[in-house]
Design a protein around this motif. Structure first.
Motif, PDB file in Angstrom:
ATOM      1  N   LEU A 132      55.850 -61.391 -39.640  1.00 46.27           N
ATOM      2  CA  LEU A 132      56.743 -60.560 -38.952  1.00 46.27           C
ATOM      3  C   LEU A 132      56.959 -59.362 -39.826  1.00 46.27           C
ATOM      4  O   LEU A 132      57.127 -58.290 -39.209  1.00 46.27           O
ATOM      5  CB  LEU A 132      58.321 -61.186 -39.022  1.00 46.27           C
ATOM      6  N   MET A 133      57.243 -59.333 -41.180  1.00 46.23           N
ATOM      7  CA  MET A 133      57.171 -57.987 -41.788  1.00 46.23           C
ATOM      8  C   MET A 133      55.933 -57.265 -41.617  1.00 46.23           C
ATOM      9  O   MET A 133      55.948 -55.887 -41.539  1.00 46.23           O
ATOM     10  CB  MET A 133      57.364 -58.234 -43.208  1.00 46.23           C
ATOM     11  N   SER A 134      54.820 -57.683 -41.342  1.00 45.94           N
ATOM     12  CA  SER A 134      53.440 -57.026 -41.337  1.00 45.94           C
ATOM     13  C   SER A 134      53.477 -56.342 -39.937  1.00 45.94           C
ATOM     14  O   SER A 134      53.077 -55.153 -39.950  1.00 45.94           O
ATOM     15  CB  SER A 134      52.344 -57.800 -41.416  1.00 45.94           C
ATOM     16  N   ARG A 135      54.099 -57.049 -39.063  1.00 46.72           N
ATOM     17  CA  ARG A 135      54.165 -56.263 -37.520  1.00 46.72           C
ATOM     18  C   ARG A 135      55.179 -55.179 -37.688  1.00 46.72           C
ATOM     19  O   ARG A 135      54.906 -54.120 -36.997  1.00 46.72           O
ATOM     20  CB  ARG A 135      54.441 -57.494 -36.465  1.00 46.72           C
ATOM     21  N   ALA A 136      56.414 -55.415 -38.344  1.00 45.32           N
ATOM     22  CA  ALA A 136      57.190 -54.403 -38.680  1.00 45.32           C
ATOM     23  C   ALA A 136      56.646 -53.098 -39.312  1.00 45.32           C
ATOM     24  O   ALA A 136      56.785 -51.827 -38.861  1.00 45.32           O
ATOM     25  CB  ALA A 136      58.368 -54.896 -39.304  1.00 45.32           C
ATOM     26  N   GLY A 137      55.834 -53.205 -40.461  1.00 40.81           N
ATOM     27  CA  GLY A 137      55.382 -52.478 -41.157  1.00 40.81           C
ATOM     28  C   GLY A 137      54.276 -51.708 -40.243  1.00 40.81           C
ATOM     29  O   GLY A 137      54.073 -50.340 -40.447  1.00 40.81           O
ATOM     30  N   ILE A 138      53.484 -52.161 -39.458  1.00 42.50           N
ATOM     31  CA  ILE A 138      52.717 -51.573 -38.613  1.00 42.50           C
ATOM     32  C   ILE A 138      53.233 -50.647 -37.466  1.00 42.50           C
ATOM     33  O   ILE A 138      52.848 -49.475 -37.288  1.00 42.50           O
ATOM     34  CB  ILE A 138      51.740 -52.635 -37.747  1.00 42.50           C
ATOM     35  N   SER A 139      54.263 -51.234 -36.919  1.00 40.96           N
ATOM     36  CA  SER A 139      55.094 -50.514 -35.812  1.00 40.96           C
ATOM     37  C   SER A 139      55.665 -49.107 -36.538  1.00 40.96           C
ATOM     38  O   SER A 139      55.519 -48.337 -36.009  1.00 40.96           O
ATOM     39  CB  SER A 139      55.959 -51.336 -35.212  1.00 40.96           C
ATOM     40  N   ILE A 140      56.351 -49.328 -37.801  1.00 45.39           N
ATOM     41  CA  ILE A 140      57.164 -48.195 -38.086  1.00 45.39           C
ATOM     42  C   ILE A 140      56.224 -46.983 -38.674  1.00 45.39           C
ATOM     43  O   ILE A 140      56.474 -45.998 -38.392  1.00 45.39           O
ATOM     44  CB  ILE A 140      58.037 -48.557 -39.185  1.00 45.39           C
ATOM     45  N   ASN A 141      55.054 -47.548 -39.101  1.00 47.56           N
ATOM     46  CA  ASN A 141      54.222 -46.445 -39.565  1.00 47.56           C
ATOM     47  C   ASN A 141      53.439 -45.963 -38.493  1.00 47.56           C
ATOM     48  O   ASN A 141      53.003 -44.528 -38.574  1.00 47.56           O
ATOM     49  CB  ASN A 141      52.885 -47.061 -40.463  1.00 47.56           C
ATOM     50  N   ILE A 142      53.241 -46.506 -37.627  1.00 48.22           N
ATOM     51  CA  ILE A 142      52.434 -45.797 -36.418  1.00 48.22           C
ATOM     52  C   ILE A 142      53.444 -44.876 -35.639  1.00 48.22           C
ATOM     53  O   ILE A 142      53.070 -43.856 -35.396  1.00 48.22           O
ATOM     54  CB  ILE A 142      51.917 -46.795 -35.251  1.00 48.22           C
ATOM     55  N   VAL A 143      54.632 -45.497 -35.427  1.00 47.94           N
ATOM     56  CA  VAL A 143      55.504 -44.685 -34.903  1.00 47.94           C
ATOM     57  C   VAL A 143      56.228 -43.182 -35.740  1.00 47.94           C
ATOM     58  O   VAL A 143      55.816 -42.080 -35.183  1.00 47.94           O
ATOM     59  CB  VAL A 143      57.029 -45.145 -34.676  1.00 47.94           C
ATOM     60  N   LEU A 144      56.040 -43.420 -36.946  1.00 48.13           N
ATOM     61  CA  LEU A 144      56.123 -42.211 -37.844  1.00 48.13           C
ATOM     62  C   LEU A 144      54.967 -41.109 -37.840  1.00 48.13           C
ATOM     63  O   LEU A 144      55.353 -39.849 -37.919  1.00 48.13           O
ATOM     64  CB  LEU A 144      56.585 -42.736 -39.399  1.00 48.13           C
ATOM     65  N   MET A 145      53.793 -41.721 -37.923  1.00 54.39           N
ATOM     66  CA  MET A 145      52.662 -40.960 -37.827  1.00 54.39           C
ATOM     67  C   MET A 145      52.852 -40.089 -36.531  1.00 54.39           C
ATOM     68  O   MET A 145      52.605 -38.865 -36.497  1.00 54.39           O
ATOM     69  CB  MET A 145      51.522 -41.990 -37.626  1.00 54.39           C
ATOM     70  N   VAL A 146      52.720 -40.737 -35.439  1.00 56.00           N
ATOM     71  CA  VAL A 146      52.656 -40.123 -33.956  1.00 56.00           C
ATOM     72  C   VAL A 146      53.702 -39.192 -33.785  1.00 56.00           C
ATOM     73  O   VAL A 146      53.628 -38.113 -33.274  1.00 56.00           O
ATOM     74  CB  VAL A 146      52.526 -40.907 -32.779  1.00 56.00           C
ATOM     75  N   LEU A 147      55.046 -39.566 -34.197  1.00 55.05           N
ATOM     76  CA  LEU A 147      56.280 -38.733 -34.280  1.00 55.05           C
ATOM     77  C   LEU A 147      55.946 -37.517 -35.106  1.00 55.05           C
ATOM     78  O   LEU A 147      56.324 -36.254 -34.518  1.00 55.05           O
ATOM     79  CB  LEU A 147      57.413 -39.523 -34.623  1.00 55.05           C
ATOM     80  N   ASN A 148      55.579 -37.607 -36.235  1.00 53.29           N
ATOM     81  CA  ASN A 148      55.290 -36.300 -37.062  1.00 53.29           C
ATOM     82  C   ASN A 148      54.330 -35.447 -36.709  1.00 53.29           C
ATOM     83  O   ASN A 148      54.212 -34.500 -36.957  1.00 53.29           O
ATOM     84  CB  ASN A 148      55.339 -36.904 -38.476  1.00 53.29           C
ATOM     85  N   LEU A 149      53.412 -36.034 -35.817  1.00 55.90           N
ATOM     86  CA  LEU A 149      52.356 -35.282 -35.387  1.00 55.90           C
ATOM     87  C   LEU A 149      52.438 -34.459 -34.241  1.00 55.90           C
ATOM     88  O   LEU A 149      51.856 -33.654 -33.516  1.00 55.90           O
ATOM     89  CB  LEU A 149      51.016 -36.118 -35.158  1.00 55.90           C
ATOM     90  N   LEU A 150      53.810 -34.491 -33.449  1.00 56.57           N
ATOM     91  CA  LEU A 150      54.074 -33.686 -32.215  1.00 56.57           C
ATOM     92  C   LEU A 150      54.068 -32.427 -32.701  1.00 56.57           C
ATOM     93  O   LEU A 150      54.498 -31.878 -33.740  1.00 56.57           O
ATOM     94  CB  LEU A 150      55.667 -34.436 -31.868  1.00 56.57           C
ATOM     95  N   PRO A 151      53.551 -31.393 -32.102  1.00 56.17           N
ATOM     96  CA  PRO A 151      53.517 -30.129 -32.358  1.00 56.17           C
ATOM     97  C   PRO A 151      54.873 -29.348 -32.061  1.00 56.17           C
ATOM     98  O   PRO A 151      54.900 -28.204 -31.421  1.00 56.17           O
ATOM     99  CB  PRO A 151      52.526 -29.476 -31.329  1.00 56.17           C
ATOM    100  N   ILE A 152      55.742 -29.712 -32.867  1.00 51.31           N
ATOM    101  CA  ILE A 152      57.075 -29.315 -32.825  1.00 51.31           C
ATOM    102  C   ILE A 152      57.246 -28.934 -34.424  1.00 51.31           C
ATOM    103  O   ILE A 152      57.414 -29.781 -35.293  1.00 51.31           O
ATOM    104  CB  ILE A 152      58.260 -30.074 -32.276  1.00 51.31           C
TER     105      ILE A 152
END
Length: 213
Positions: free
Chosen positions: A132-152
């Motif tokens: 469960l913690m690993s799934r959470a870790g995968i999720s939050i890191n992918i979200v932060l990566m794609v969020l921060n790569l928005l061209p804004i």
């Protein structure tokens, strides 16, 4: 394991969120120091100590609300101060300083994917919590990566795009920075942010697929 209580969800998500946000900011600081700007280092921000990076709203309140309300879990830490003019070859170096955070999140997503694989291969009392913690870790890191790569601007994607544009156009683009957070807030309020992030999230998750089976 059945549906998790709120306390259990917070327990599962707390460590991955803290690591994801802390290492993202620390990566910016290390990259800035490497490319010639010691501002973050002198301010004590080039550290893996999460207390140096925690923002009460972005690191604590927003992730808690996200867990409570459902949907994407995301947040932020106190931005690492960077004096871009102090960098060697500022245009090129700023690109790598900006990219360091998302790259750190990608690395952590891979790490959590390996932990997930370990969890499903084990057969003991630690298997389910680690899964469960690993799934959470995968999720939050992918979200932060794609969020921060928005061209804004001032997001990392905005910094990278600014560094790639011709100087004149880059200057005009930089004038949009004061409105960047308002644009982001509007995307969140209208629900458009989730729609924008979802396909990129799915793509990165699919790329990690071989590590999850």
């Amino acid at each position: 394991m059945g549906e998790l209580t709120l306390v259990q969800q917070i327990t599962v998500w707390a460590l991955p969120v803290l690591f994801a946000i802390t290492l993202h900011e620390a990566a910016h600081a290390y990259a800035a120091k490497h490319f010639g700007d010691a501002t973050a280092y002198m301010m004590g921000r080039m550290t893996l100590n999460p207390l140096k990076h925690i923002d009460p709203i972005g690191t604590v309140l927003l992730p808690l609300l996200s867990i409570t309300l459902g949907g994407f879990i995301f947040g932020w830490a106190k931005p690492v101060p960077v004096n871009f003019s102090a960098l060697r070859n500022p245009r090129v170096s700023s690109r790598w300083v900006a990219a360091a955070g998302p790259l750190a999140n990608l690395g952590m997503a891979v790490m959590w994917a390996l932990f997930f694989r370990l969890a499903i291969s084990m057969d003991n009392s630690y298997s389910e919590p680690l899964r469960l913690m690993s799934r959470a870790g995968i999720s939050i890191n992918i979200v932060l990566m794609v969020l921060n790569l928005l061209p804004i601007l001032p997001l990392d994607g905005g910094r990278i795009l600014e560094s790639l544009l011709p100087p004149g156009l880059a200057y005009k683009y930089s004038q949009l920075e004061p409105y960047g957070m308002w644009i982001l807030i509007a995307l969140i309020a209208t629900g458009m942010l989730s729609s924008i992030l979802r396909p990129f999230y799915a793509l990165v998750y699919a790329l990690l697929g071989p590590l999850l089976h």
